[in-house]
Enzyme design. Structure first.
Site, mmCIF file in Angstrom:
data_model
loop_
_atom_site.group_PDB
_atom_site.id
_atom_site.type_symbol
_atom_site.label_atom_id
_atom_site.label_comp_id
_atom_site.label_asym_id
_atom_site.label_seq_id
_atom_site.Cartn_x
_atom_site.Cartn_y
_atom_site.Cartn_z
ATOM 1 N N HIS A 100 0.900 -1.168 -0.025
ATOM 2 C CA HIS A 100 -0.036 0.139 0.116
ATOM 3 C C HIS A 100 1.024 1.213 0.022
ATOM 4 O O HIS A 100 1.920 1.173 0.379
ATOM 5 C CB HIS A 100 -0.743 -0.025 1.505
ATOM 6 C CG HIS A 100 -1.846 -0.989 1.453
ATOM 7 N ND1 HIS A 100 -1.466 -2.284 2.087
ATOM 8 C CD2 HIS A 100 -2.927 -0.948 1.138
ATOM 9 C CE1 HIS A 100 -2.455 -2.912 2.232
ATOM 10 N NE2 HIS A 100 -3.554 -2.417 1.881
ATOM 11 N N ASP A 103 1.980 2.023 3.500
ATOM 12 C CA ASP A 103 2.984 1.116 4.135
ATOM 13 C C ASP A 103 4.414 1.594 3.786
ATOM 14 O O ASP A 103 5.146 1.581 4.855
ATOM 15 C CB ASP A 103 2.756 -0.364 3.557
ATOM 16 C CG ASP A 103 1.740 -0.814 3.328
ATOM 17 O OD1 ASP A 103 0.745 -0.581 4.175
ATOM 18 O OD2 ASP A 103 1.719 -1.954 2.509
HETATM 19 C C1 XUL Z 1 -7.743 -6.421 4.227
HETATM 20 C C2 XUL Z 1 -6.791 -6.789 3.051
HETATM 21 C C3 XUL Z 1 -5.905 -5.737 2.539
HETATM 22 C C4 XUL Z 1 -5.772 -5.992 1.067
HETATM 23 C C5 XUL Z 1 -5.046 -4.805 0.580
HETATM 24 O O1 XUL Z 1 -8.440 -7.544 4.929
HETATM 25 O O2 XUL Z 1 -6.890 -7.899 2.795
HETATM 26 O O3 XUL Z 1 -4.867 -5.773 3.205
HETATM 27 O O4 XUL Z 1 -5.390 -7.058 0.710
HETATM 28 O O5 XUL Z 1 -5.645 -3.343 0.742
#
Ligand code: XUL
Ligand code: CO
Length: 437
Positions: A100, A103
């Protein structure tokens, strides 16, 4: 500088190895069916759990031992963390990672500074990718942690928040493209509701679709070649998430004219939260040509929330690989470990044990699934089970030549339907066990 001095590059030692820091099944260059294990599995390490997770839960703060962390959320720390991450991924031998935006780089004061922070860290990511050959499976924007997203992002009641989310995804798409990302994921964060008394459900769904259309337009505009993926999840953090499950997302994509632009990233723990097996979710997506990638993990059926544990169950991984092999693979998607070590497993070396276990479970599942396919034990049974559709009235119904009047005439002549035969579920489960052992 070695951040994991106690761990050498993880190697393949064969099924009889007792070395806990070696692979027993994942042998990257070994061929299974038509491809190497590396090409089939396309493993990715996720940045958020592995490099940002500190083991906090609602009852206590993080207690993970991460000697490289200086306790700040600075850009300097973010850059250093990239070096840590790539040392880990390189030693593990995973070919991909996922992140992300938030992150990898901290938010600044205002969007401008936030974007500059992301650029600064992306330059280090780029450098480490060059050095190691590790690639980006997918990028995604975190549209749920900052308090501005309290009511959701593209489904917020506050139009400014939709605008902020659009600007953030625009930037994240650009960075993902720059880093050669092969996919881009949309997980619905807080896109859902907690209570319908205060919610205009139709308006929120329309806004969600509008957001995807804007993203599709921008993808085209900048020539980003990666695959767009929606990751379904039924609940948590909201009571009802709009991307509930695969069937729900397929209907949404169709209804809003998005079906040709977006596939699915299916996650095991989200499947079970929706009351489905992972195999169900994969089979459903694959049936419509929409299975793009997977988030590999598992839940704990005794807990019932998104525990994001590493997958170790060979039944689960074999079932996954049966569907994946059945559709000819996942590329450009892959197997991303959206999974975290337990709070009790707080040492850096536990990150290796966890990933080795997940990779080995998938490699074993791949080999078992390939054997089941080579012997044709399930495929032949299913083919035979539906053989009444291959000729006669079945074929006429499927091809569209038989009308209700024809069905009536056929049955009036015949008197009754042909006898049914057993589904043999228990026999098939026994056969499955024969391969798992
Ligand atoms: C949340 C989840 C996230 C997604 C990416 O449950 O799975 O981490 O994979 O935003
Ligand atoms: Co996920």
């Amino acid at each position: 500088m070695a951040y994991f001095p106690e761990v050498e590059k993880i190697r393949y030692d064969g099924p009889d190895s007792t070395n806990p820091l070696a692979f027993r099944h994942y042998n990257a260059e070994e061929k299974v069916e038509d491809k190497t294990m590396r090409e089939h599995l396309r493993f990715a390490v996720c940045y958020w759990h592995t490099f940002r997770g500190m083991g906090g839960d609602p009852f206590g703060p993080g207690c993970a031992v991460r000697p490289w962390e200086d306790g700040t959320d600075s850009v300097e720390m973010a850059k250093k963390r990239v070096r840590v991450a790539f040392e880990f991924i390189e030693k593990l031998g995973a070919p991909y990672y996922c992140f992300h935006d938030r992150d990898v780089a901290p938010e600044g004061k205002g969007l401008k500074e936030t974007n500059a922070n992301l650029d600064a860290v992306a330059a280090v990511l780029e450098e480490e990718m060059q050095r190691t050959g590790i690639k980006l499976l997918w990028g995604t924007a975190n549209l749920f942690s900052n308090p501005r997203f309290v009511h959701g992002a593209s489904t917020s009641c506050n139009a400014d928040v939709f605008a902020y989310a659009g600007a953030q995804v625009k930037k994240c798409l650009e960075v993902t493209k720059e880093l050669g990302g092969e996919n881009y994921v949309f997980w619905g964060g807080r896109e859902g509701y907690s209570n319908l008394y205060n919610t205009d459900l139709k308006r929120e769904l329309d806004h969600l679709a509008k957001f995807f259309h804007l993203a599709v337009d921008y993808k085209k505009k900048i020539g980003f070649q990666g695959q767009f993926l929606i990751e379904p999840k039924p609940k948590e953090p909201t009571v009802h998430q709009y991307d509930y499950d695969v069937a729900n997302v397929v209907a949404f994509l169709r209804g809003y004219g998005l079906i040709d632009h977006i596939k699915l990233n299916v996650e095991t723990n989200h499947a079970t939260l929706a009351g489905h097996t992972m195999m169900h979710e994969l089979a459903y997506a694959s049936a419509y040509g929409l299975l793009g990638s997977i988030d590999a993990n598992r839940g704990d059926l005794l807990l019932g929330w998104d525990t994001d544990q590493f997958p170790t169950d060979l039944y689960l991984t074999t079932q996954c690989m049966l569907v994946i092999l059945g559709q000819g693979g996942l590329a450009p998607g892959g197997v991303n470990f959206d999974a975290k070590v337990r709070r009790e497993s707080f040492e850096p070396v536990d990150l290796f044990h966890a990933h080795i276990g997940g990779m080995d479970a998938f490699a074993a599942g791949l080999k078992i699934a390939a054997k089941i396919r080579a012997d044709g034990v399930l495929k032949d049974f299913v083919k035979q089970r539906y053989s009444s559709w291959d000729s006669g009235i079945g074929q006429q119904i499927e091809s569209g030549s038989a009308k209700f009047e024809d069905l009536e005439k056929y049955m009036l002549d015949k008197g009754d339907a042909a006898k049914n035969v057993s589904g043999r579920q228990e026999m098939l489960e026994n056969i499955f066990n024969r391969y798992i052992r």
